[in-house]
Design a protein around this motif. Structure first.
Motif, PDB file in Angstrom:
ATOM      1  N   VAL A 157       0.747  -1.276   0.002  1.00 27.14           N
ATOM      2  CA  VAL A 157      -0.050   0.052  -0.004  1.00 27.14           C
ATOM      3  C   VAL A 157       0.752   1.409  -0.024  1.00 27.14           C
ATOM      4  CG1 VAL A 157      -1.487   1.464   1.424  1.00 27.14           C
ATOM      5  CG2 VAL A 157      -2.167  -1.071   0.958  1.00 27.14           C
ATOM      6  N   VAL A 158       1.804   1.428   0.877  1.00 25.42           N
ATOM      7  CA  VAL A 158       2.783   2.589   0.876  1.00 25.42           C
ATOM      8  C   VAL A 158       3.766   2.539  -0.009  1.00 25.42           C
ATOM      9  CG1 VAL A 158       4.255   3.863   2.809  1.00 25.42           C
ATOM     10  CG2 VAL A 158       2.065   2.262   3.344  1.00 25.42           C
ATOM     11  N   SER A 159       4.163   1.763  -0.757  1.00 23.41           N
ATOM     12  CA  SER A 159       5.449   1.723  -1.752  1.00 23.41           C
ATOM     13  C   SER A 159       5.215   2.974  -2.842  1.00 23.41           C
ATOM     14  CB  SER A 159       5.158   0.351  -2.751  1.00 23.41           C
ATOM     15  OG  SER A 159       6.672   0.363  -3.370  1.00 23.41           O
ATOM     16  N   PRO A 160       3.951   3.230  -3.318  1.00 29.28           N
ATOM     17  CA  PRO A 160       3.811   4.190  -4.451  1.00 29.28           C
ATOM     18  C   PRO A 160       4.245   5.529  -3.612  1.00 29.28           C
ATOM     19  CG  PRO A 160       2.079   2.926  -4.503  1.00 29.28           C
ATOM     20  CD  PRO A 160       2.725   2.172  -3.369  1.00 29.28           C
ATOM     21  N   LEU A 161       3.579   5.759  -2.322  1.00 34.77           N
ATOM     22  CA  LEU A 161       3.875   6.877  -1.606  1.00 34.77           C
ATOM     23  C   LEU A 161       5.694   7.164  -1.437  1.00 34.77           C
ATOM     24  CD1 LEU A 161       1.257   6.711   1.303  1.00 34.77           C
ATOM     25  CD2 LEU A 161       1.163   7.960  -0.893  1.00 34.77           C
ATOM     26  N   GLU A 162       6.303   6.037  -1.437  1.00 34.58           N
ATOM     27  CA  GLU A 162       7.800   6.178  -1.000  1.00 34.58           C
ATOM     28  C   GLU A 162       8.265   6.830  -2.294  1.00 34.58           C
ATOM     29  OE1 GLU A 162      11.711   5.613   0.401  1.00 34.58           O
ATOM     30  OE2 GLU A 162       9.590   5.537   1.252  1.00 34.58           O
ATOM     31  N   LYS A 188       4.196   6.625 -19.071  1.00 36.39           N
ATOM     32  CA  LYS A 188       5.316   6.159 -19.919  1.00 36.39           C
ATOM     33  C   LYS A 188       5.801   4.746 -19.552  1.00 36.39           C
ATOM     34  CE  LYS A 188      10.280   7.383 -20.147  1.00 36.39           C
ATOM     35  NZ  LYS A 188      11.487   8.056 -19.605  1.00 36.39           N
ATOM     36  N   ASP A 189       5.668   4.404 -18.248  1.00 36.31           N
ATOM     37  CA  ASP A 189       6.111   3.105 -17.755  1.00 36.31           C
ATOM     38  C   ASP A 189       5.097   2.265 -17.031  1.00 36.31           C
ATOM     39  OD1 ASP A 189       8.643   3.874 -18.169  1.00 36.31           O
ATOM     40  OD2 ASP A 189       8.906   5.029 -16.219  1.00 36.31           O
ATOM     41  N   GLY A 190       3.893   2.555 -17.104  1.00 35.77           N
ATOM     42  CA  GLY A 190       2.634   1.943 -16.769  1.00 35.77           C
ATOM     43  C   GLY A 190       2.510   1.939 -15.133  1.00 35.77           C
ATOM     44  N   TRP A 191       1.328   1.660 -14.492  1.00 36.31           N
ATOM     45  CA  TRP A 191       1.126   1.551 -13.217  1.00 36.31           C
ATOM     46  C   TRP A 191       2.177   0.836 -12.285  1.00 36.31           C
ATOM     47  CZ3 TRP A 191      -2.303   4.782 -10.819  1.00 36.31           C
ATOM     48  CH2 TRP A 191      -3.013   5.487 -11.696  1.00 36.31           C
ATOM     49  N   PHE A 192       2.632  -0.237 -12.719  1.00 39.65           N
ATOM     50  CA  PHE A 192       3.661  -1.114 -11.849  1.00 39.65           C
ATOM     51  C   PHE A 192       4.871  -0.152 -11.576  1.00 39.65           C
ATOM     52  CE2 PHE A 192       1.118  -4.694 -13.574  1.00 39.65           C
ATOM     53  CZ  PHE A 192       0.641  -5.054 -12.483  1.00 39.65           C
ATOM     54  N   SER A 193       5.097   0.938 -12.293  1.00 42.17           N
ATOM     55  CA  SER A 193       6.289   1.625 -12.075  1.00 42.17           C
ATOM     56  C   SER A 193       6.207   2.344 -10.775  1.00 42.17           C
ATOM     57  CB  SER A 193       6.373   2.649 -13.330  1.00 42.17           C
ATOM     58  OG  SER A 193       5.469   3.466 -13.152  1.00 42.17           O
ATOM     59  N   LEU A 194       5.105   2.479 -10.085  1.00 44.27           N
ATOM     60  CA  LEU A 194       4.964   3.119  -8.992  1.00 44.27           C
ATOM     61  C   LEU A 194       5.403   2.402  -8.064  1.00 44.27           C
ATOM     62  CD1 LEU A 194       1.517   4.797  -9.213  1.00 44.27           C
ATOM     63  CD2 LEU A 194       3.833   5.986  -9.642  1.00 44.27           C
ATOM     64  N   TRP A 195       5.597   0.923  -7.984  1.00 44.88           N
ATOM     65  CA  TRP A 195       5.859  -0.167  -7.234  1.00 44.88           C
ATOM     66  C   TRP A 195       7.360  -0.560  -7.109  1.00 44.88           C
ATOM     67  CZ3 TRP A 195       0.911   0.626  -8.129  1.00 44.88           C
ATOM     68  CH2 TRP A 195      -0.082   0.501  -7.110  1.00 44.88           C
ATOM     69  N   ARG A 196       8.140   0.398  -8.074  1.00 44.91           N
ATOM     70  CA  ARG A 196       9.474  -0.038  -8.348  1.00 44.91           C
ATOM     71  C   ARG A 196      10.404  -0.210  -6.841  1.00 44.91           C
ATOM     72  NH1 ARG A 196      13.107   3.564 -12.726  1.00 44.91           N
ATOM     73  NH2 ARG A 196      14.949   1.866 -12.828  1.00 44.91           N
ATOM     74  N   GLY A 197      11.261  -1.227  -6.899  1.00 44.12           N
ATOM     75  CA  GLY A 197      12.064  -1.555  -5.589  1.00 44.12           C
ATOM     76  C   GLY A 197      11.009  -2.194  -4.670  1.00 44.12           C
ATOM     77  N   TRP A 198       9.927  -2.466  -4.937  1.00 48.40           N
ATOM     78  CA  TRP A 198       8.910  -3.082  -4.047  1.00 48.40           C
ATOM     79  C   TRP A 198       9.262  -4.525  -3.585  1.00 48.40           C
ATOM     80  CZ3 TRP A 198       6.108  -7.859  -5.044  1.00 48.40           C
ATOM     81  CH2 TRP A 198       5.193  -8.312  -4.269  1.00 48.40           C
ATOM     82  N   SER A 199       9.775  -5.130  -4.489  1.00 51.73           N
ATOM     83  CA  SER A 199      10.385  -6.814  -4.197  1.00 51.73           C
ATOM     84  C   SER A 199      11.450  -6.837  -3.251  1.00 51.73           C
ATOM     85  CB  SER A 199      10.718  -7.389  -5.846  1.00 51.73           C
ATOM     86  OG  SER A 199      11.965  -6.817  -6.225  1.00 51.73           O
ATOM     87  N   SER A 200      12.421  -6.035  -3.551  1.00 52.68           N
ATOM     88  CA  SER A 200      13.465  -6.025  -2.327  1.00 52.68           C
ATOM     89  C   SER A 200      13.111  -5.600  -0.988  1.00 52.68           C
ATOM     90  CB  SER A 200      14.757  -5.194  -2.848  1.00 52.68           C
ATOM     91  OG  SER A 200      14.430  -3.887  -2.966  1.00 52.68           O
ATOM     92  N   THR A 201      12.093  -4.756  -0.840  1.00 56.83           N
ATOM     93  CA  THR A 201      11.284  -4.166   0.369  1.00 56.83           C
ATOM     94  C   THR A 201      10.711  -5.455   0.851  1.00 56.83           C
ATOM     95  OG1 THR A 201      11.350  -1.878  -0.447  1.00 56.83           O
ATOM     96  CG2 THR A 201      10.022  -2.542   1.501  1.00 56.83           C
ATOM     97  N   VAL A 202      10.147  -6.286   0.183  1.00 54.85           N
ATOM     98  CA  VAL A 202       9.245  -7.369   0.890  1.00 54.85           C
ATOM     99  C   VAL A 202       9.989  -8.511   1.196  1.00 54.85           C
ATOM    100  CG1 VAL A 202       7.760  -9.125  -0.019  1.00 54.85           C
ATOM    101  CG2 VAL A 202       7.210  -6.718  -0.959  1.00 54.85           C
ATOM    102  N   LEU A 203      11.236  -8.586   0.554  1.00 56.30           N
ATOM    103  CA  LEU A 203      12.031  -9.578   0.576  1.00 56.30           C
ATOM    104  C   LEU A 203      12.838  -9.349   1.947  1.00 56.30           C
ATOM    105  CD1 LEU A 203      13.979 -10.760  -2.676  1.00 56.30           C
ATOM    106  CD2 LEU A 203      12.588 -12.076  -1.042  1.00 56.30           C
ATOM    107  N   ARG A 204      12.922  -8.309   2.578  1.00 55.50           N
ATOM    108  CA  ARG A 204      13.437  -7.816   3.745  1.00 55.50           C
ATOM    109  C   ARG A 204      12.472  -7.628   4.933  1.00 55.50           C
ATOM    110  NH1 ARG A 204      15.113  -1.779   5.360  1.00 55.50           N
ATOM    111  NH2 ARG A 204      13.011  -1.727   5.557  1.00 55.50           N
TER     112      ARG A 204
END
Length: 336
Positions: A157-162, A188-204
């Protein structure tokens, strides 16, 4: 001091749980931010940041990126004096810059920390109750499942705010400009671009949360049994939170190091227009860090991380539990 019961959750509303977690986040930030400000000043003194470069700032609850000296910007970071150590830095900062400087960068931390913490803790409690009714009250899998799912949800939820906050830190934007900025990125990059870096945050954060809640619940029960208490006290919650937070912090540190690399790289790409290399997976990035710095590279910063995470976890959970206890007793009085 009032004792805190596991049944307090049944006697508090979702709004009251949200208020308790909100108070916990504010109190934790107020206590832990000075530790990180001093650590940052000492690090900058021994290894100065190049002009325009950034660093990841954390108060134990949240990480966010700040740029140091970038032209005429009004970043909170200031040139350091000469500090001999932690105590010397603490004294000199208060004497020269005033006591307020110890809480530099607090507002942007709270803007991100409050929604994340409220979603996280409230969801954990609600999921725990739902799972107890299905799996049984004493099932040991409940803290792991509830902790993982609630952290996964709050990070998502908060990832796009970051990403939005990172853009706002670079220059002052009106809401209209911010909307235009975000819209152009999505176009330009689509909605998923707002969650860039999400995977590494989730893994931690998800493994951290699973380990934290599992150990917290175990330590809490063990300490209650040891002292012969039927209900956990503020001290038991505080100690259990510090111990479980420390264990989780050490075991998930490699993912934190990767997230720092990713976050810094993203910031430089977005604000300083430094081109990024090819997007690499978390495991590939880990191998690169090991190849460059050895296995110890994945555990760099372990001491300052523990100094932040242990007190942050202890203060947050004990304040939150005590807040729920307060509302529970208040509700009982009102219903009499």
């Amino acid at each position: 001091m009032a004792e805190m019961s596991d049944s307090n959750l049944d006697k508090t509303t979702i709004i009251q749980q949200a208020v308790a977690s909100c108070c916990g986040a504010i109190i934790t930030s107020l206590f832990v931010t000075p530790l990180d400000v001093i650590k940052t000043r000492l690090q900058a003194q021994s290894n100065p940041f190049p002009k325009g470069k950034c660093f990841v700032y954390s108060n134990g609850l949240m990480d966010h990126i700040c740029f140091c000296e970038n032209g005429d910007s009004k970043a909170w970071y200031k040139k350091t004096g000469h500090f001999k150590g932690t105590l010397d830095a603490f004294v000199k900062i208060i004497q020269i810059e005033g006591i307020k400087s110890l809480w530099s960068g607090l507002p942007p931390t709270l803007i991100m920390a409050l929604p994340t913490t409220v979603i996280y803790f409230t969801c954990y409690d609600q999921l725990s109750e739902a799972l107890k009714s299905r799996l049984g009250k004493d099932d040991e899998h409940i803290p792991v499942l509830a902790g993982s799912l609630s952290r996964f949800g709050s990070v998502t939820v908060v990832s796009p705010l970051e990403l939005i906050r990172t853009r706002m830190q670079y220059r002052k934007l009106s809401y209209k400009q911010l909307y235009t900025c975000v819209s152009s990125k999505v176009a330009k990059d689509g909605w998923f671009s707002l969650w860039r870096g999400w995977s590494s945050t989730v893994l931690r954060d998800v493994p951290f949360s699973a380990m934290y809640w599992y150990n917290y619940e175990r330590f809490k029960k063990m300490m209650c049994k040891e002292v012969g208490a039927h209900e956990p006290t503020f001290f038991i919650a505080f100690t259990s939170g510090a111990a479980s937070g420390s264990i989780a912090a050490v075991l998930t540190l490699p993912f934190d190091v990767v997230k720092t690399h990713r976050q810094t790289e993203l910031w430089e790409s977005e604000t300083l227009k430094i081109p990024q290399g090819d997007c690499t997976s978390t495991w590939t990035l880990m191998r690169k860090i090991v190849a460059k710095n050895g296995i110890t590279g994945l555990f760099s910063g372990i001491v300052p991380r523990l100094f932040k995470v242990a007190p942050a976890c202890a203060i947050m959970i004990s304040t939150y539990e005590y807040g729920k206890s307060f509302f529970s007793h208040l509700n009982e009085k009102m219903n009499q």
